[in-house]
Design an enzyme around this catalytic site. Structure first.
Site, PDB file in Angstrom:
ATOM      1  CE  LYS A 156     120.512  19.717  61.764  1.00 59.82           C
ATOM      2  NZ  LYS A 156     119.620  18.621  61.933  1.00 59.82           N
ATOM      3  CD  GLU A 163     122.316  14.409  68.135  1.00 63.19           C
ATOM      4  OE1 GLU A 163     122.961  13.356  67.699  1.00 63.19           O
ATOM      5  OE2 GLU A 163     120.951  14.533  67.644  1.00 63.19           O
ATOM      6  N   GLY A 201     113.528  11.783  65.719  1.00 69.92           N
ATOM      7  CA  GLY A 201     113.486  10.416  65.898  1.00 69.92           C
ATOM      8  C   GLY A 201     113.737  10.047  64.578  1.00 69.92           C
ATOM      9  CB  VAL A 229     113.482  22.200  58.932  1.00 67.46           C
ATOM     10  CG1 VAL A 229     112.973  23.051  60.190  1.00 67.46           C
ATOM     11  CG2 VAL A 229     114.838  22.837  58.623  1.00 67.46           C
ATOM     12  CG  ASP A 245     120.843  20.369  65.174  1.00 67.62           C
ATOM     13  OD1 ASP A 245     121.521  20.116  64.212  1.00 67.62           O
ATOM     14  OD2 ASP A 245     119.625  19.844  65.530  1.00 67.62           O
ATOM     15  CE  LYS A 271     116.939  20.859  63.526  1.00 73.34           C
ATOM     16  NZ  LYS A 271     116.149  20.072  64.855  1.00 73.34           N
TER      17      LYS A 271
HETATM   18 MG    MG Z   1     110.930  18.340  57.912  1.00 72.62          MG
END
Ligand code: MG
Ligand code: ASP
Length: 831
Positions: A590, A678, A808, A620, A689, A693
């Site tokens: 990101k 995390e 995941g 995202v 985070d 996004k």
């Molecule tokens: Mg995506």
């Protein structure tokens, strides 16, 4: 040695076949035996075999003559060596019956020694004598093979072409006196009716009866001539490859063998340097419509390439060739416009300077004429044209006579492109995508050949890209993966298991050529095969991102791709440079999408400038098609008026679960134990985070958003921000009372708590805990699902929602993989 067997297609119906074997096919006794077996396995009624000299013998004979004429006594030793080589081959081939042949050879070598001694005396080398000497290798060679067949009990005879073949050396090369030759051959045949004949290649006689040759490598021509003289049904040219290939296999390892070609296609390919027989030498066969079959001595069962009047096979393009070491000569001037005879003067100047022109191109503005010449002749060509136009240059009517050296001509050849639109487009598209600049273009109106001039350093890449562009070989990417951690490892596995299918179905070759982690990297020239992990662990080269990118580019594959699965800002810092170098970048990192605006802009600009792609769908919602959906909306002219959603699987789970029965801190501990968070849960709870996004989506929607603009509600209390992870977990219960109170307040209003990100133009973007009605879409998700809701001009009353598992390693890697395939499709892969 491979087994010898005639393919079933060649039945006894074929009556007369002429075979031609070059020097490599008869390099030594072993090879002669192989040729003999190959011939004996064949069924034809009349079998005519034209042979070259043993490998290197023609050169050795020329050398002998030159040495002798220059008075160098060394010729005697060489002469001995050459005789010994032929004697040894004879002994090996003929065994006990070698006697007569040794005498035969010795007599000819004695005669040769006399000639050489005479040359030493006169101290010069007349062409006539050279012709006599240099053709002896074929005379020896035919004798060796013919005698060998006889010793094997075959009905075989040797024909010395000097006894029948009459040629004339004219201005355009050698022409055959067909009448005289046919008559002499018919006479010879009366006393030599054998079923198998072995004929000397290369040599002939001229009208005056002097011994001559057909020029270097003339045995192919001999093959075609005797095919005509014997009215053969087929001519088989035996070489060391399986036939004609779609491209030079040294440059394009995926080159395919062509089953069928037309004479015209073969001529075009040969002209531009493909390893095909020379068109001129084939003309006797072509004029008579004889099928020519190019085939492999080492694989006699392989059908080879069949060259006939009709084109065969599929696709508009048969093959691609590359001619290196050329130069472009450009004559430019306003005074050329509309003036007749300019082109003629350019070409006359070049002709007078003995410069051969490879390709010509003139735009219809007539402002410039451009032609391609051999690099070695470029200087001469330039001087000649400068001189021819000296007057116009001085008067300013011609502004420039320029050469650009070090170029190559790439030619695409095929009968199938005549009258078919889009072939040139496909070629140019393939080259454009591979970032190959085209310097000049030519297509003859036969439409059988499109030639483009490219810089020599792009030549290999250009050939490969064009070859793949016509689906003659797969679209090949030079791929590097950075960060083989969770997502990276999952991706590498997915790549590996999908590879065979991608190759077979989509003709896509994602060739993994480099892997890098924070500490070290693995650079593989050919591509990592099998167990990438073992190979990577064994590698010891320290990380160097410049060397990493250079290595990926060095393969000169048509496309280069870096997949960054690290979370590193340092790596993101490199994207713009890579994109500017034409390297595609795909990432779940990101840092670029949500980092400093200046960096983001540089990345976008570099991508726009080179056409290299930057994709980061997996940043995202992992594999969910969030960014793709948003892009489609924007690209189709929709306007985004709001983006909202739950962008964190961890936070989704926590607040879906949190009903007051279990304290908040214990839920966090559970989530951590299950691997939903995390390693340091504060990375999730801080909300940063999620904010990243949101920034990515806002930017994709066309707004200049930055992380600093987002109001982030951190769920980590001030006091616990600096603590160690253990301390943090131990003390997290301190927040339980506050969360319980917030939940109770919300419930009192009939609402639920969710951690939501929100963006709308003109409002401060925010991420934080909000209260929602219990029937709100965000309040009714599966435990760890992400949801992104786009409100747009078109989707206003009923927003567009993308929802599903958004975390995941597996699904994230799949999201990255999908981006990789989108890049490949954009580059022409058939997905
Ligand atoms: Mg995506
Ligand atoms: N032996 C001759 C040469 O080397 C002719 C041939 O092999 O085609 O030029």
């Amino acid at each position: 040695m491979s087994p010898v067997a005639a393919p079933p297609a060649e039945s006894a119906a074929v009556r007369t076949v002429v075979h031609k074997f070059g020097g490599t096919s008869v390099a030594d006794a072993e090879r002669y035996r192989h040729v003999a077996q190959l011939l004996l396995a064949r069924e034809e009624a009349i079998q005519v075999t034209v042979v070259s000299a043993m490998k290197g013998v023609t050169d050795a004979l020329i050398e002998l003559a030159k040495l002798a004429a220059s008075g160098d006594e060394a010729w005697r030793e060489r002469w001995h060596e050459l005789r010994a080589r032929h004697r040894a081959a004879a002994v090996s081939l003929l065994g006990e019956q070698v006697g007569g042949t040794i005498e035969w050879l010795d007599a000819r070598f004695e005669r040769l020694a006399e000639i050489l001694a005479a040359l030493a005396v006169i101290g010069e080398l007349p062409q006539e004598v050279l012709d006599r000497v240099q053709g002896l290798g074929e005379v020896f060679s035919a004798q060796l093979l013919g005698r060998h067949l006889q010793v094997l009990g075959e009905d075989a005879d040797v024909l010395d072409a000097r006894d029948v073949l009459v040629v004339n050396h004219g201005e355009l090369g050698v022409d055959v006196d067909w009448k005289a030759s046919a008559a002499t051959l018919a006479l010879w045949r009366q006393s030599h009716p054998a079923r198998r004949l072995v004929v000397t290649g290369f040599v002939a006689r001229d009208r005056k009866g002097h011994i001559t040759t057909l020029g270097r490598n003339g045995s192919d021509f001999s093959g075609a001539i005797f095919a005509a003289l014997f009215a053969a049904d087929e001519l088989h040219i035996w070489t060391d490859v399986d036939g004609v290939l779609s491209a030079d296999p040294r440059v394009v390892p995926e080159a395919v063998q062509l089953e069928a070609l037309s004479y015209d296609e073969a001529c075009e390919l040969a002209y531009f340097g493909a390893k095909v027989v020379h068109p001129q030498t084939m003309s006797p066969a072509i004029e008579r419509g004889l099928p020519i079959i190019i085939r492999n001595t080492f694989q006699p069962q392989h059908p080879g390439t069949r060259i006939t009047a009709a084109s065969g096979g599929r696709g508009p393009i048969k093959g691609l060739t590359l001619s290196p070491d050329l130069a472009v000569l450009n004559v430019e001037g306003t005074g050329l416009i509309g003036v007749p005879g300019t082109a003629e003067r350019v070409f006359a100047a070049l002709r007078n300077a003995h410069v051969s022109v490879v390709m010509i191109s003139q735009g219809s503005s007539e402002h410039s004429i451009c032609c391609v010449v051999r690099q070695a002749e470029a200087g001469r060509a330039r001087d000649a044209v400068v001189q021819a136009f000296s007057h116009e240059l001085a008067a300013g009517q011609v502004q420039r006579v320029q050469t650009t050296e070090g170029v190559s001509v790439l030619a695409a050849v095929g009968d199938g492109m005549a009258g078919q639109p889009g072939v040139a487009a496909r070629l140019f598209e393939a080259l454009g995508r591979a970032q190959v600049n085209i310097l000049a273009i030519a297509q003859g109106s036969s439409e059988r050949n499109i030639s483009v001039v490219v810089d020599g350093k792009d030549a290999t890449k250009a050939l490969r890209a064009a070859h793949a562009g016509f689906w003659l070989s797969p679209q090949t990417f030079s791929v590097g993966v950075i960060g083989p951690g969770n997502v990276g490892a999952a991706l590498l596995e997915q790549l590996r298991s999908a590879q065979p299918q991608l190759l077979a179905r989509a003709r896509l070759d994602l060739r993994l050529r480099a892997i890098a982690s924070r500490s070290h990297m693995l650079l593989e020239a050919r591509g990592v095969q099998g167990d990438w992990k073992a190979a990577f662990d064994a590698a010891s080269q320290p990380l160097d991102l410049d060397a990493f990118a250079d290595h990926l580019l060095s393969a000169r594959l048509p496309h280069t791709l870096i997949i960054d699965c690290s979370g590193s800002a340092e790596v993101a810092e490199r994207y713009a440079g890579w994109l500017a170098a034409g390297i595609h970048v795909v990432t779940p990192n990101k840092q670029a999408g949500s980092g400093p605006l200046a960096r983001y802009r540089a990345i976008r600009e570099a991508a726009a400038a080179t056409g290299a792609r930057f994709r980061y769908e997996a940043t995202v919602g992992a594999g969910l098609p969030v960014i793709t959906t948003l892009r489609d909306l924007v690209d189709t002219g929709d306007e985004v008026s709001a983006i909202a959603g739950i962008f964190s699987g961890t936070l989704a789970w926590l607040f879906n679960k949190y009903d007051g029965s279990v304290p908040f801190s214990q839920l966090v501990a559970q989530a951590r134990a299950m691997g939903y968070t995390e390693p340091d849960p504060r990375d999730d709870l801080s909300g940063v985070d999620v904010a990243r996004k949101l920034v990515i989506l806002a930017r994709e929607a066309g707004y200049e958003s930055s992380l600093e603009d987002v109001a982030v509600e951190s769920l980590v209390p001030e006091a616990l921000r600096q603590a160690s992870v253990e301390d943090f977990m131990a003390r997290l219960h301190e927040v339980d009372a506050a969360f319980a109170q917030r939940l109770a307040d919300a419930r009192a209003r009939g609402l639920v708590l969710r951690y939501v990100a929100q963006f709308a133009p003109g409002q401060a973007p925010s991420v934080g805990l909000v209260e929602l009605p219990a029937d709100h879409a965000f309040a009714n998700l599966r435990l760890t699902d992400n949801v992104v809701q786009f409100t747009t001009r078109r989707y206003c009353d009923n927003p567009l929602v993308v929802q599903g598992p958004g975390a995941g390693p597996e699904v994230t890697a799949a999201g990255v993989f999908a981006d990789v395939l989108r890049v490949a499709a954009g580059e022409g892969a058939r997905l």
